[in-house]
Scaffold this motif. Structure first.
Motif: not given
Length: 280
Positions: A112-120
């Motif tokens: 989910q983090l990859e989808q919502t915060c691709p810069d992290v």
């Protein structure tokens, strides 16, 4: 003009040499030998098909073609450096340490983090160690587990419940069952059984594992009944891979918590990572 790739690594040598008009000074700035700088410039001149410098007894002077190219090459090179710096600043790497037992809960949240915060970007290290020492370990964040942690953010409290494969028959569920233990002792199962008034099981057959995740996986495959944290197996139960023969769960007093390194350099990235993990 030769049909070869432009030697980009030689452009920097040309720009530095054009600024100094002196190979010795250019070599010193570039941390190269004078010969290496000369070869880079020669490769660039060969690619263009004309000289960039005129060599004189007193040193170097830009050729007419070199003088014409210099402003455009300098501008393009500076633009490339700016783009690279911006891309580097935007890409935040969070070095995360997490116990293997938390993977069933953590992995969907990293997706989910990859989808919502691709810069992290999360650089994950899994371990059977349940703590962290930011003074001696190179991590930005860690998920810690135990009864003695109070720092950081609470992710969830450990609450144990039996789970087993939905493929087992009713008879297999209630008789001759193999107890799957997430540790080398029987502590977790003993804790749960002690809280039950009428549990139908007695621990006669046992299998011990090094982590809870391994015990859960064995239960999914039908080896027996595991004692597991209800949060860690929630998705397996929703998906029908596991079932809970008893509704009761027993809190152990332990918890999973997120702790962060106190870092000003990566504050924005850590904040985004923390928000994503707590809100999903």
């Amino acid at each position: 003009m030769p049909n070869r790739t432009l030697p980009l690594n030689a452009i920097d040598a040309f720009l530095v040499t054009a600024r100094h008009l002196n190979l010795t000074h250019a070599a010193k700035e570039l941390c190269l030998t004078q010969g290496a700088v000369s070869r880079k410039i020669a490769s660039l001149e060969a690619w263009f098909g004309f000289p960039l410098f005129e060599r004189h007894a007193r040193g170097l002077r830009l050729s007419p073609q070199g003088s014409a190219l210099l402003p455009e090459l300098r501008s393009a090179f500076e633009h490339l450096q700016t783009l690279a710096a911006q891309a580097r600043a935007q890409q935040t790497v969070v070095r995360l340490k997490a116990p293997t037992c938390a993977m069933r809960w953590l992995v969907p949240r990293l997706i989910q983090l990859e989808q919502t915060c691709p810069d992290v970007q999360v650089a994950l290290t899994t371990t059977t160690d349940h703590g962290v020492n930011f003074k001696t370990e190179p991590y930005d964040a860690a998920i810690v587990f135990g009864t003695h942690f109070s720092a950081g953010d609470l992710l969830f409290d450990e609450a144990l419940t039996p789970v087993m494969s939905t493929q087992l028959t009713a008879d297999e569920r209630l008789s001759n069952v193999t107890f799957l233990h997430p540790t080398r002792d029987k502590t977790d199962w003993s804790l749960w059984l002690a809280k039950q008034d009428s549990a139908a099981w007695v621990m006669k057959k046992n299998q011990h594992f090094d982590t809870m995740d391994l015990a859960i996986t064995a239960a999914i495959q039908g080896l027996g009944v595991a004692i597991a944290d209800e949060t860690l197996v929630a998705e397996d139960i929703r998906a029908g891979r596991l079932m809970r023969p008893y509704a009761q769960s027993v809190k152990t007093g332990a918890s999973y918590r997120l702790v962060l390194r106190d870092s000003q350099n990566n504050a924005a990235g850590l904040a985004a990572f923390r928000t994503s993990l707590l809100n999903n």
